[in-house]
Design a protein around this motif. Structure first.
Motif, PDB file in Angstrom:
ATOM      1  N   ALA A 100       1.222 -31.451  -0.022  1.00 33.79           N
ATOM      2  CA  ALA A 100       1.405 -32.572  -0.356  1.00 33.79           C
ATOM      3  C   ALA A 100       1.734 -33.328   1.138  1.00 33.79           C
ATOM      4  O   ALA A 100       1.511 -34.479   1.425  1.00 33.79           O
ATOM      5  CB  ALA A 100       2.666 -32.845  -1.192  1.00 33.79           C
ATOM      6  N   ALA A 160       1.872 -37.006   2.219  1.00 30.67           N
ATOM      7  CA  ALA A 160       3.096 -37.639   1.287  1.00 30.67           C
ATOM      8  C   ALA A 160       4.317 -37.883   1.797  1.00 30.67           C
ATOM      9  O   ALA A 160       4.946 -36.887   2.454  1.00 30.67           O
ATOM     10  CB  ALA A 160       2.953 -36.619   0.154  1.00 30.67           C
ATOM     11  N   ARG A 202       6.616 -40.085  -2.615  1.00 25.50           N
ATOM     12  CA  ARG A 202       5.023 -39.767  -3.561  1.00 25.50           C
ATOM     13  C   ARG A 202       5.426 -38.177  -3.769  1.00 25.50           C
ATOM     14  O   ARG A 202       4.737 -37.690  -4.515  1.00 25.50           O
ATOM     15  CB  ARG A 202       3.923 -39.930  -2.535  1.00 25.50           C
ATOM     16  CG  ARG A 202       2.744 -39.438  -2.994  1.00 25.50           C
ATOM     17  CD  ARG A 202       1.708 -39.845  -2.113  1.00 25.50           C
ATOM     18  NE  ARG A 202       0.645 -39.129  -2.436  1.00 25.50           N
ATOM     19  CZ  ARG A 202      -0.700 -39.061  -1.761  1.00 25.50           C
ATOM     20  NH1 ARG A 202      -0.705 -39.595  -0.455  1.00 25.50           N
ATOM     21  NH2 ARG A 202      -1.781 -38.429  -2.234  1.00 25.50           N
ATOM     22  N   GLU A 203       6.318 -37.133  -2.814  1.00 20.00           N
ATOM     23  CA  GLU A 203       6.423 -35.949  -2.808  1.00 20.00           C
ATOM     24  C   GLU A 203       7.115 -35.582  -4.310  1.00 20.00           C
ATOM     25  O   GLU A 203       6.762 -34.762  -5.013  1.00 20.00           O
ATOM     26  CB  GLU A 203       7.092 -35.182  -1.577  1.00 20.00           C
ATOM     27  CG  GLU A 203       7.211 -33.725  -1.774  1.00 20.00           C
ATOM     28  CD  GLU A 203       8.020 -33.509  -0.501  1.00 20.00           C
ATOM     29  OE1 GLU A 203       9.132 -32.948  -0.642  1.00 20.00           O
ATOM     30  OE2 GLU A 203       7.463 -33.451   0.542  1.00 20.00           O
ATOM     31  N   THR A 206       4.671 -36.455  -7.500  1.00 21.76           N
ATOM     32  CA  THR A 206       3.542 -35.508  -7.565  1.00 21.76           C
ATOM     33  C   THR A 206       3.771 -34.107  -7.565  1.00 21.76           C
ATOM     34  O   THR A 206       3.048 -33.200  -8.192  1.00 21.76           O
ATOM     35  CB  THR A 206       2.649 -35.929  -6.226  1.00 21.76           C
ATOM     36  OG1 THR A 206       3.347 -35.661  -5.136  1.00 21.76           O
ATOM     37  CG2 THR A 206       2.184 -37.097  -6.515  1.00 21.76           C
ATOM     38  N   VAL A 207       5.084 -33.642  -7.241  1.00 20.50           N
ATOM     39  CA  VAL A 207       5.235 -32.412  -6.967  1.00 20.50           C
ATOM     40  C   VAL A 207       6.615 -31.876  -7.893  1.00 20.50           C
ATOM     41  O   VAL A 207       6.757 -31.195  -8.701  1.00 20.50           O
ATOM     42  CB  VAL A 207       5.416 -31.576  -5.524  1.00 20.50           C
ATOM     43  CG1 VAL A 207       5.783 -30.247  -5.634  1.00 20.50           C
ATOM     44  CG2 VAL A 207       4.095 -32.027  -4.882  1.00 20.50           C
ATOM     45  N   PRO A 256       7.009 -33.404 -11.832  1.00 19.11           N
ATOM     46  CA  PRO A 256       6.124 -32.734 -13.029  1.00 19.11           C
ATOM     47  C   PRO A 256       6.439 -31.233 -13.080  1.00 19.11           C
ATOM     48  O   PRO A 256       6.422 -30.632 -14.098  1.00 19.11           O
ATOM     49  CB  PRO A 256       4.558 -32.811 -12.295  1.00 19.11           C
ATOM     50  CG  PRO A 256       4.832 -34.113 -11.229  1.00 19.11           C
ATOM     51  CD  PRO A 256       5.916 -34.213 -10.745  1.00 19.11           C
TER      52      PRO A 256
END
Length: 313
Positions: free
Chosen positions: A213, A218, A222-223, A226-227, A230
């Motif tokens: 990422a 990222a 955003r990190e 997206t990581v 989730p």
């Protein structure tokens, strides 16, 4: 018997024997398996299912706990929908859901995102301090915070020392601030649990995902989306379930800090069940409220589980 016919019969017998053992493979339900769970099921039935059934029966009666009961039918449940005095505790519990569940989960996720991106010394000590409220009895927590939030308590003394005398008040005796004050205590208690759960889940996330990422450019936000988020789906479900239940069954903290007051500003369903059953002699109404509370807790737990599982597919 020899020859192709004999070989075919032996093969068919071998297949039947194999299918029989497959049907009775270890780990599949057997009659003897139920004998192992029977003691636990008996304890569960005696101490949970039987009292729950008795409560359901009492909720259909008008009874003061002493004199002869009379049939009420669904009248006690109708009162839950029409009587403001019975609806108010559920509204207060909905407010506490924000402090007990939403805020601790949000703060726990925020801290987890920061701690997974930046290395901080003394992490074990930091987690221990935040988790400490979970190992304290809620009675101890209530007594301590009642002293802090008293009119001459530590919080008002600190505000006065900072020249903020206009902000001092009787936090637990104010109609407006009593419920948020109790909710803030719940936030303090539950945040450590959420953080420990999320940190434990973050440790199993592959570091390669974070590195990929960051290579893609990222940033921290955003990190996280997206990581980290989730990857912590299961831990978020557990944290939401535990904190939702804690908020809805909250009794000891209310009993110690405010006693449902001032007036009924901090009355919640579990405290109202106790008050109506043992103080005002409304056992039927208290039982109906207890059953309704059980249904709400069960429905919210199932809803959280379904939402998380649905997003995980």
């Amino acid at each position: 018997m020899s020859g192709p016919a004999g070989a075919g019969r032996r093969t068919a017998a071998a297949h039947r024997l194999r299918d029989r053992y497959r049907r009775r493979a270890p780990g599949e339900p057997r009659a003897v398996g139920y004998l192992y769970v029977l003691p636990a099921l008996a304890v569960f039935s005696v101490f949970l299912l039987w009292p729950l059934g008795q409560t359901g029966w009492l909720s259909l009666l008008h009874w003061d706990g002493l004199t002869r009961a009379s049939w009420a039918g669904l009248g006690n449940y109708r009162d839950l929908l029409t009587d403001p005095g019975l609806r108010a505790p559920f509204a207060h519990a909905a407010v506490l859901l924000l402090f007990y569940s939403v805020l601790p989960v949000a703060v726990g996720l925020l801290l987890t995102a920061a701690l997974t991106r930046f290395r901080i010394r003394g992490m074990a000590f930091f987690r221990t301090v935040l988790f400490l409220p979970q190992v304290l009895a809620m009675v101890v927590v209530g007594v301590a915070w009642r002293a802090v939030l008293a009119p001459d308590g530590l919080l008002n003394d600190t505000l006065g020392a900072l020249g903020l005398d206009g902000l001092t008040r009787s936090w637990l005796g104010d109609d407006t601030w009593a419920l948020p004050a109790v909710g803030a205590i719940g936030t303090w208690v539950e945040t450590g649990l959420c953080l420990v759960l999320f940190l434990a889940g973050a440790q199993r996330l592959p570091r390669e995902l974070y590195e990929a990422a960051r290579i893609d450019g990222a940033g921290p936000v955003r990190e996280f989306f997206t990581v980290t988020l989730p990857g912590l789906r299961a831990e978020v479900a557990v944290a939401l379930t535990l904190t939702l239940v804690a908020a809805l069954r909250n009794f000891d903290l209310i009993y110690i800090t405010t006693g449902g007051g001032p007036g009924d500003a901090t009355s919640v369903p579990s405290y109202e069940v106790y008050r109506r059953a043992f103080e005002t002699g409304e056992v039927g109404a208290a039982s109906a409220m207890g059953i309704a509370l059980t249904v709400v807790i069960f429905a919210l737990t199932v809803l959280v589980t379904r939402l998380v599982e649905g997003r995980g597919r």
